[in-house]
Design a protein around this motif. Structure first.
Motif, PDB file in Angstrom:
ATOM      1  N   TYR A  36       0.816  -1.206   0.000  1.00 35.29           N
ATOM      2  CA  TYR A  36       0.000   0.000   0.000  1.00 35.29           C
ATOM      3  C   TYR A  36       0.856   1.266   0.000  1.00 35.29           C
ATOM      4  N   VAL A  37       2.127   1.139   0.323  1.00 35.87           N
ATOM      5  CA  VAL A  37       3.033   2.288   0.360  1.00 35.87           C
ATOM      6  C   VAL A  37       4.114   2.077  -0.698  1.00 35.87           C
ATOM      7  N   ASN A  38       4.134   2.944  -1.693  1.00 36.32           N
ATOM      8  CA  ASN A  38       5.083   2.820  -2.805  1.00 36.32           C
ATOM      9  C   ASN A  38       5.665   4.178  -3.171  1.00 36.32           C
ATOM     10  N   VAL A  39       6.798   4.133  -3.848  1.00 39.78           N
ATOM     11  CA  VAL A  39       7.421   5.325  -4.418  1.00 39.78           C
ATOM     12  C   VAL A  39       7.499   5.089  -5.922  1.00 39.78           C
ATOM     13  N   TYR A  40       6.961   6.022  -6.716  1.00 42.07           N
ATOM     14  CA  TYR A  40       6.852   5.828  -8.162  1.00 42.07           C
ATOM     15  C   TYR A  40       7.857   6.697  -8.925  1.00 42.07           C
ATOM     16  N   PHE A  41       8.159   6.257 -10.172  1.00 40.33           N
ATOM     17  CA  PHE A  41       9.178   6.912 -10.984  1.00 40.33           C
ATOM     18  C   PHE A  41       8.670   7.099 -12.411  1.00 40.33           C
ATOM     19  N   ASP A  42       9.169   8.152 -13.068  1.00 42.30           N
ATOM     20  CA  ASP A  42       8.906   8.333 -14.489  1.00 42.30           C
ATOM     21  C   ASP A  42       9.783   7.372 -15.286  1.00 42.30           C
ATOM     22  N   PHE A  43       9.487   7.232 -16.569  1.00 40.61           N
ATOM     23  CA  PHE A  43      10.211   6.300 -17.426  1.00 40.61           C
ATOM     24  C   PHE A  43      11.706   6.599 -17.424  1.00 40.61           C
ATOM     25  N   ASN A  44      12.512   5.554 -17.162  1.00 43.40           N
ATOM     26  CA  ASN A  44      13.973   5.619 -17.189  1.00 43.40           C
ATOM     27  C   ASN A  44      14.545   6.616 -16.187  1.00 43.40           C
ATOM     28  N   SER A  45      13.791   6.940 -15.158  1.00 43.65           N
ATOM     29  CA  SER A  45      14.246   7.919 -14.161  1.00 43.65           C
ATOM     30  C   SER A  45      14.586   7.217 -12.852  1.00 43.65           C
ATOM     31  N   THR A  46      15.546   7.792 -12.127  1.00 41.03           N
ATOM     32  CA  THR A  46      15.884   7.287 -10.791  1.00 41.03           C
ATOM     33  C   THR A  46      15.463   8.262  -9.706  1.00 41.03           C
ATOM     34  N   GLN A  47      14.756   9.320 -10.108  1.00 36.51           N
ATOM     35  CA  GLN A  47      14.270  10.301  -9.138  1.00 36.51           C
ATOM     36  C   GLN A  47      12.774  10.096  -8.908  1.00 36.51           C
ATOM     37  N   PRO A  48      12.345   9.965  -7.657  1.00 37.54           N
ATOM     38  CA  PRO A  48      10.922   9.749  -7.374  1.00 37.54           C
ATOM     39  C   PRO A  48      10.061  10.885  -7.914  1.00 37.54           C
TER      40      PRO A  48
ATOM     41  N   SER B  40       4.495  11.442  -0.178  1.00 34.23           N
ATOM     42  CA  SER B  40       3.707  10.944   0.955  1.00 34.23           C
ATOM     43  C   SER B  40       4.120   9.518   1.339  1.00 34.23           C
ATOM     44  N   GLY B  41       4.481   8.678   0.349  1.00 31.12           N
ATOM     45  CA  GLY B  41       4.925   7.324   0.649  1.00 31.12           C
ATOM     46  C   GLY B  41       6.234   7.318   1.412  1.00 31.12           C
ATOM     47  N   LEU B  42       7.161   8.175   0.998  1.00 36.43           N
ATOM     48  CA  LEU B  42       8.433   8.298   1.707  1.00 36.43           C
ATOM     49  C   LEU B  42       8.215   8.785   3.130  1.00 36.43           C
ATOM     50  N   ASP B  43       7.343   9.775   3.270  1.00 32.47           N
ATOM     51  CA  ASP B  43       7.069  10.346   4.594  1.00 32.47           C
ATOM     52  C   ASP B  43       6.427   9.311   5.514  1.00 32.47           C
ATOM     53  N   PHE B  44       5.516   8.504   4.953  1.00 33.48           N
ATOM     54  CA  PHE B  44       4.836   7.492   5.760  1.00 33.48           C
ATOM     55  C   PHE B  44       5.841   6.485   6.315  1.00 33.48           C
ATOM     56  N   LEU B  45       6.746   5.974   5.457  1.00 35.53           N
ATOM     57  CA  LEU B  45       7.710   4.982   5.931  1.00 35.53           C
ATOM     58  C   LEU B  45       8.683   5.603   6.931  1.00 35.53           C
TER      59      LEU B  45
ATOM     60  N   PHE C 201       8.366  -1.641  -0.145  1.00 36.81           N
ATOM     61  CA  PHE C 201       9.112  -1.884   1.100  1.00 36.81           C
ATOM     62  C   PHE C 201       8.637  -3.186   1.759  1.00 36.81           C
ATOM     63  N   ARG C 202       9.567  -3.809   2.524  1.00 40.33           N
ATOM     64  CA  ARG C 202       9.224  -4.934   3.361  1.00 40.33           C
ATOM     65  C   ARG C 202       9.839  -4.669   4.743  1.00 40.33           C
ATOM     66  N   VAL C 203       8.940  -4.473   5.724  1.00 43.25           N
ATOM     67  CA  VAL C 203       9.379  -4.126   7.088  1.00 43.25           C
ATOM     68  C   VAL C 203       9.559  -5.400   7.904  1.00 43.25           C
ATOM     69  N   LYS C 204      10.642  -5.455   8.687  1.00 44.86           N
ATOM     70  CA  LYS C 204      10.942  -6.622   9.555  1.00 44.86           C
ATOM     71  C   LYS C 204      11.045  -6.181  11.001  1.00 44.86           C
TER      72      LYS C 204
END
Length: 414
Positions: free
Chosen positions: A309-321, A327-332, A411-414
């Motif tokens: 449910y929490v993801n960080v998305y990217f444009d095509f061929n990009s490494t910048q979110p 909001s996903g980064l902030d949540f984690l 993400f996978r939280v342990k």
């Protein structure tokens, strides 16, 4: 006749100078220089013949275009011809000056729709001519009518190569081309052909000359219209199916089915990083108390993260979110700060477009970027490990919208 042609030439030059500023989009003046061969055909005295190709012919013209289709040209020409090997001897010269109308057929027929380097012009006009010959004294004065076609190849915006073929008919020609007495005919009684190559030299301060200037064609307009329609269709795409077009959507990757505001942002009144609608669902199914989400257990939140449910998305061929992934980064980050003993795997993915090895590396770099951002937000780097899972082929490869969903870090939280 000379008295008529000289004032007429001056009048054309004056007209061009007075109107040169009326159409600033193109240059109007050119100088045309040509040389080649000539062939007189009639009249000739029996037993006299000219060479098939007489060298030489030369002409010089000054041309003024009123617009990019029609113009006026004043030119002078010189021809020299002599007897063929089996003919009696003679040596003749022919001089002429003409004023001609010019039709730029390339613009009339919209050549620009298929070529911008080739052109054809038609020209015709009247003038004065005279001929000399070693077989008679003085000059043979006459009128002439000229008609021809000129092919052009643009070499640059300042110069063009041209090839011209013209036919000249003389009126009131008293002598034959070999110098004899012409038959009694006061009409068009003399014919001469010219074939030449040369240069058109363009004058003026504008970028293009009228020969090559054209306004936006129907083809250009159709292409522009198709592009606008395509841009509009792209603008109206709704990647996350939340009812807000992407060009207005501040979160084009919001969770499907979750309520959004008019800008496509998921509604989160308590600012805890969990959309209100999803939070209510979790409370109903996993327990908790109150409306703020404070009663959700760590296990519940961990399950939500691990289920994607929490993801960080990217444009095509990009490494910048993308900006919508903040909001996903902030949540984690909030979860890891609230649970200091928790650790997380940062897992990168790419879509199927491109080389598989490259996509594997791209997914790893995406995960590394997210880890770096979280570390800068206060999460110890040692609590995070990165995994590059490469291509996610769970969606249709030919769907641009579906591929946006798999260009992500989860993400996978342990």
């Amino acid at each position: 006749m000379k008295r008529i042609m000289l004032p007429l030439f001056v009048t054309v030059l004056s007209l061009g100078t007075a109107t040169a500023q009326e159409t600033p989009g193109f240059n109007k003046w050119s100088i045309d220089i040509n040389g080649g061969i000539s062939k007189p055909t009639t009249p000739l005295t029996t037993g006299y013949y000219t060479k098939d190709y007489n060298l030489f012919h030369a002409d010089l013209g000054v041309r003024y275009m009123f617009n990019n289709k029609f113009g006026l040209k004043v030119d002078v020409g010189y021809d020299q011809f002599e007897n063929a090997s089996k003919s009696a001897s003679f040596d003749g010269k022919y001089y002429r000056t003409d004023i001609q109308g010019v039709v730029n057929l390339g613009r009339v027929l919209n050549f620009e729709e298929w070529t911008q380097r080739l052109n054809v012009q038609a020209h015709t006009g009247i003038g004065y001519a005279f001929m000399t010959n070693d077989r008679f004294e003085g000059t043979d004065n006459m009128l002439n009518h000229i008609i021809g076609l000129t092919g052009q190849v643009k070499l640059s915006e300042r110069i063009a190569l041209n090839a011209d073929f013209s036919m000249i008919n003389n009126v009131r020609q008293s002598n034959t081309f070999d110098g004899g007495i012409a038959p009694e005919d006061r009409g068009f009684n003399g014919t001469l052909y010219n074939a030449t190559i040369g240069l058109s030299i363009y004058l003026g301060k504008n970028a293009k000359h009228a020969d090559w200037y054209y306004e936006e064609s129907k083809v250009d307009k159709l292409a522009e219209l198709e592009k606008r329609v395509g841009d509009l269709e792209t603008m109206m795409n709704d990647s996350d199916k939340d009812g807000v077009p992407d060009y207005l959507d501040a979160e084009p990757n919001s969770i499907p089915g979750v309520a959004v505001d008019t800008k496509g942002r998921t509604i989160d009144r308590n600012n805890n990083g969990i959309p209100d609608e999803l939070e209510s669902y979790l409370e109903r199914n996993y327990g908790g108390s109150g409306n703020s989400g404070a009663g959700l257990s760590n296990e519940t939140i961990k399950d939500m993260i691990n289920q994607g449910y929490v993801n960080v998305y990217f444009d095509f061929n990009s490494t910048q979110p993308s900006s919508s992934s903040v909001s996903g980064l902030d949540f984690l980050a909030k979860f890891l700060k609230a649970n200091p003993s928790a650790k997380a795997e940062v897992i990168g993915y790419a879509d199927e477009i491109g080389n598989t090895d490259y996509n594997k590396d791209l997914s790893h770099r995406r995960a590394q970027t997210v880890k770096t951002i979280l570390a800068k937000s206060g999460i110890e780097a040692s609590r995070m490990t990165i995994v590059g899972n490469g291509e996610d082929n769970s969606v249709a490869k030919d769907s641009k919208v579906a591929r946006q969903m798999v260009r992500r870090v989860t993400f996978r939280v342990k």
